[in-house]
Design a protein around this motif. Structure first.
Motif, PDB file in Angstrom:
ATOM      1  N   GLU A  81      74.610  32.045  39.066  1.00 19.33           N
ATOM      2  CA  GLU A  81      74.112  32.838  40.176  1.00 19.33           C
ATOM      3  C   GLU A  81      74.735  34.227  40.180  1.00 19.33           C
ATOM      4  N   ARG A  82      76.026  34.295  39.879  1.00 19.81           N
ATOM      5  CA  ARG A  82      76.687  35.601  39.840  1.00 19.81           C
ATOM      6  C   ARG A  82      76.099  36.451  38.721  1.00 19.81           C
ATOM      7  N   THR A  83      75.872  35.816  37.568  1.00 16.97           N
ATOM      8  CA  THR A  83      75.309  36.541  36.440  1.00 16.97           C
ATOM      9  C   THR A  83      73.936  37.098  36.786  1.00 16.97           C
ATOM     10  N   MET A  84      73.121  36.285  37.449  1.00 23.94           N
ATOM     11  CA  MET A  84      71.762  36.719  37.768  1.00 23.94           C
ATOM     12  C   MET A  84      71.778  37.843  38.797  1.00 23.94           C
ATOM     13  N   SER A  85      72.728  37.799  39.735  1.00 22.17           N
ATOM     14  CA  SER A  85      72.787  38.865  40.731  1.00 22.17           C
ATOM     15  C   SER A  85      73.150  40.191  40.075  1.00 22.17           C
ATOM     16  N   VAL A  86      74.007  40.143  39.069  1.00 24.51           N
ATOM     17  CA  VAL A  86      74.367  41.359  38.349  1.00 24.51           C
ATOM     18  C   VAL A  86      73.168  41.870  37.556  1.00 24.51           C
ATOM     19  N   THR A  87      72.408  40.963  36.943  1.00 24.92           N
ATOM     20  CA  THR A  87      71.269  41.397  36.138  1.00 24.92           C
ATOM     21  C   THR A  87      70.235  42.105  37.001  1.00 24.92           C
ATOM     22  N   VAL A  88      69.984  41.595  38.175  1.00 26.42           N
ATOM     23  CA  VAL A  88      69.018  42.234  39.068  1.00 26.42           C
ATOM     24  C   VAL A  88      69.519  43.613  39.473  1.00 26.42           C
ATOM     25  N   LYS A  89      70.815  43.730  39.750  1.00 24.30           N
ATOM     26  CA  LYS A  89      71.390  45.024  40.118  1.00 24.30           C
ATOM     27  C   LYS A  89      71.238  46.025  38.982  1.00 24.30           C
ATOM     28  N   ASP A  90      71.514  45.569  37.761  1.00 26.11           N
ATOM     29  CA  ASP A  90      71.389  46.462  36.607  1.00 26.11           C
ATOM     30  C   ASP A  90      69.953  46.914  36.407  1.00 26.11           C
ATOM     31  N   GLN A  91      69.026  45.974  36.564  1.00 25.09           N
ATOM     32  CA  GLN A  91      67.619  46.320  36.385  1.00 25.09           C
ATOM     33  C   GLN A  91      67.201  47.359  37.419  1.00 25.09           C
ATOM     34  N   LYS A 149      69.025  49.469  38.964  1.00 30.53           N
ATOM     35  CA  LYS A 149      69.701  50.743  38.725  1.00 30.53           C
ATOM     36  C   LYS A 149      69.000  51.532  37.624  1.00 30.53           C
ATOM     37  N   ALA A 150      68.604  50.847  36.553  1.00 35.41           N
ATOM     38  CA  ALA A 150      67.923  51.524  35.452  1.00 35.41           C
ATOM     39  C   ALA A 150      66.567  52.056  35.896  1.00 35.41           C
ATOM     40  N   ILE A 151      65.820  51.234  36.640  1.00 38.88           N
ATOM     41  CA  ILE A 151      64.497  51.660  37.096  1.00 38.88           C
ATOM     42  C   ILE A 151      64.623  52.765  38.132  1.00 38.88           C
ATOM     43  N   ARG A 152      65.649  52.684  38.968  1.00 40.62           N
ATOM     44  CA  ARG A 152      65.887  53.735  39.964  1.00 40.62           C
ATOM     45  C   ARG A 152      66.172  55.065  39.269  1.00 40.62           C
ATOM     46  N   ALA A 153      66.953  55.022  38.188  1.00 35.73           N
ATOM     47  CA  ALA A 153      67.248  56.245  37.445  1.00 35.73           C
ATOM     48  C   ALA A 153      65.976  56.839  36.855  1.00 35.73           C
ATOM     49  N   LEU A 154      65.101  55.984  36.351  1.00 35.15           N
ATOM     50  CA  LEU A 154      63.833  56.462  35.799  1.00 35.15           C
ATOM     51  C   LEU A 154      62.973  57.078  36.899  1.00 35.15           C
ATOM     52  N   LEU A 155      62.980  56.472  38.089  1.00 32.84           N
ATOM     53  CA  LEU A 155      62.198  57.012  39.202  1.00 32.84           C
ATOM     54  C   LEU A 155      62.708  58.385  39.615  1.00 32.84           C
ATOM     55  N   ILE A 156      64.037  58.543  39.678  1.00 32.00           N
ATOM     56  CA  ILE A 156      64.612  59.841  40.034  1.00 32.00           C
ATOM     57  C   ILE A 156      64.224  60.899  39.003  1.00 32.00           C
ATOM     58  N   TRP A 157      64.259  60.506  37.740  1.00 35.13           N
ATOM     59  CA  TRP A 157      63.861  61.431  36.665  1.00 35.13           C
ATOM     60  C   TRP A 157      62.406  61.861  36.846  1.00 35.13           C
ATOM     61  N   VAL A 158      61.538  60.901  37.144  1.00 35.89           N
ATOM     62  CA  VAL A 158      60.122  61.211  37.358  1.00 35.89           C
ATOM     63  C   VAL A 158      59.962  62.157  38.549  1.00 35.89           C
ATOM     64  N   GLN A 159      60.676  61.880  39.628  1.00 38.38           N
ATOM     65  CA  GLN A 159      60.567  62.724  40.821  1.00 38.38           C
ATOM     66  C   GLN A 159      60.993  64.159  40.533  1.00 38.38           C
ATOM     67  N   ARG A 160      62.064  64.314  39.768  1.00 32.80           N
ATOM     68  CA  ARG A 160      62.539  65.662  39.449  1.00 32.80           C
ATOM     69  C   ARG A 160      61.551  66.403  38.558  1.00 32.80           C
ATOM     70  N   LYS A 161      60.865  65.674  37.689  1.00 28.96           N
ATOM     71  CA  LYS A 161      59.933  66.316  36.761  1.00 28.96           C
ATOM     72  C   LYS A 161      58.580  66.626  37.401  1.00 28.96           C
ATOM     73  N   THR A 162      58.198  65.862  38.418  1.00 31.29           N
ATOM     74  CA  THR A 162      56.850  66.021  38.984  1.00 31.29           C
ATOM     75  C   THR A 162      56.812  66.826  40.271  1.00 31.29           C
ATOM     76  N   ARG A 163      57.919  66.896  40.999  1.00 34.78           N
ATOM     77  CA  ARG A 163      57.842  67.544  42.307  1.00 34.78           C
ATOM     78  C   ARG A 163      57.594  69.043  42.201  1.00 34.78           C
ATOM     79  N   LYS A 164      57.947  69.657  41.063  1.00 35.79           N
ATOM     80  CA  LYS A 164      57.686  71.096  40.901  1.00 35.79           C
ATOM     81  C   LYS A 164      56.196  71.386  40.885  1.00 35.79           C
TER      82      LYS A 164
END
Length: 310
Positions: A129-139, A141-156
């Motif tokens: 259960e601990r391992t799975m909770s970490v995996t979800v957090k990592d996922q 975080k990675a997708i959130r970083a991609l979303l922020i990148w998209v927002q910075r590139k498209t908002r202009k």
């Protein structure tokens, strides 16, 4: 990209002997795996091939929960998709976003194809259960970083991207990313006068023909009430490869909320069935505009009016 090329006709069947899996990992990692492949119809050799591929993933810090060689050899569709999603997330998204999880207590990723919503109700030990909770957090975080990148590139370009689902239905977000790569490929003003289907078709065609981004999606995949988030994430992540020098600000704190500063609003004489009117006052309160906005999206907090004289 293999030499000679390999074709996958049915993922769940073709993956069962381990060859496709090894070849995929070899291309993605740049390391040699195919020399360990043993061609045979016997199950024991197939299991051995798959086990070697899974061992390679674990050695690469891709922790696979509840995925074993026997399930892949049997073509278990849910676990095969979970395995492929892990590979996409690690090699395409996590690596391209700067390996954001390197400071995490674990580099494992979600083993389920549905990510944060994966079913974790099955009995498991506290350690799992601990391992799975970490995996979800990592996922996330990675997708959130991609979303922020998209927002910075498209908002202009005045495109507000809130998520990897409904924000992409109009096609404008895809076009804005392409324009951020090469401003000569897209005319956003013309795009505002086109339908969602036309914009999506334009975006996928331009990306493939001009940028070499494989066409993983069709307009019909996006023009639905709830587009598949993981499909869009997988497709959008390919554009990262076309930004060889990523700005440091692109990957600042991925948990920090990024305000949407502006959005395009399609001004039309007659609103479509899915659009509603918004009355907008200029800051000086001298001019008023009536514009239309898709009801599927929340009303924008701020609107930039372009070409007001027109």
């Amino acid at each position: 990209q293999c030499k000679p090329p390999l074709k996958v006709k049915d993922l769940f069947i073709d993956i069962q002997d381990g060859k496709i899996l090894m070849a995929l990992l070899e291309v993605l990692s740049g390391q040699k795996l195919m020399h360990e492949y043993k061609s045979s119809t016997h199950r024991i050799f197939r299991l051995n091939n798959i086990a070697k591929a899974l061992k390679f993933l674990e050695d690469s810090n891709v922790k696979l929960v509840s995925i074993d060689a026997a399930e892949i050899a049997d073509g278990n569709s849910s676990l095969v998709l979970g395995l492929i999603w892990n590979i996409i997330l690690f090699f395409q998204i996590k690596e391209l976003t700067g390996n954001l999880n390197r400071n995490s207590s674990s580099s494992s990723l979600s083993s389920g194809p549905s990510g944060p919503e994966s079913d974790t109700s099955h009995p498991s030990t506290p350690g799992v259960e601990r391992t799975m909770s970490v995996t979800v957090k990592d996922q996330r975080k990675a997708i959130r970083a991609l979303l922020i990148w998209v927002q910075r590139k498209t908002r202009k370009y005045g495109v507000a991207v809130q998520d990897f689902a409904s924000s992409w239905r109009s096609g404008l977000a895809f076009l804005a990313i392409i324009k951020a790569i090469d401003c000569t490929l897209v005319d956003m003003k013309q795009a505002l006068e086109k339908s969602a289907r036309e914009n999506l078709e334009d975006a996928f065609s331009i990306a493939q023909n001009k940028l070499g981004v494989p066409r993983l999606l069709e307009p019909e995949d996006i023009m639905v009430e709830s587009p598949d988030e993981q499909s869009i994430v997988t497709y959008v992540a390919q554009f990262l490869e076309h930004f060889p020098e990523l700005e440091g600000e692109d990957f600042t704190d991925p948990d920090k909320e990024l305000p949407i500063e502006s959005t395009y609003v399609h001004i039309k004489d007659t609103p479509s069935e899915k659009e509603g009117k918004i009355l907008i006052l200029s800051e000086s309160e001298e001019n008023m505009y009536t514009v239309n906005h898709e009801r599927s999206h929340p009303a924008p907090p701020k609107v930039h009016i372009h070409d007001t004289l027109e």
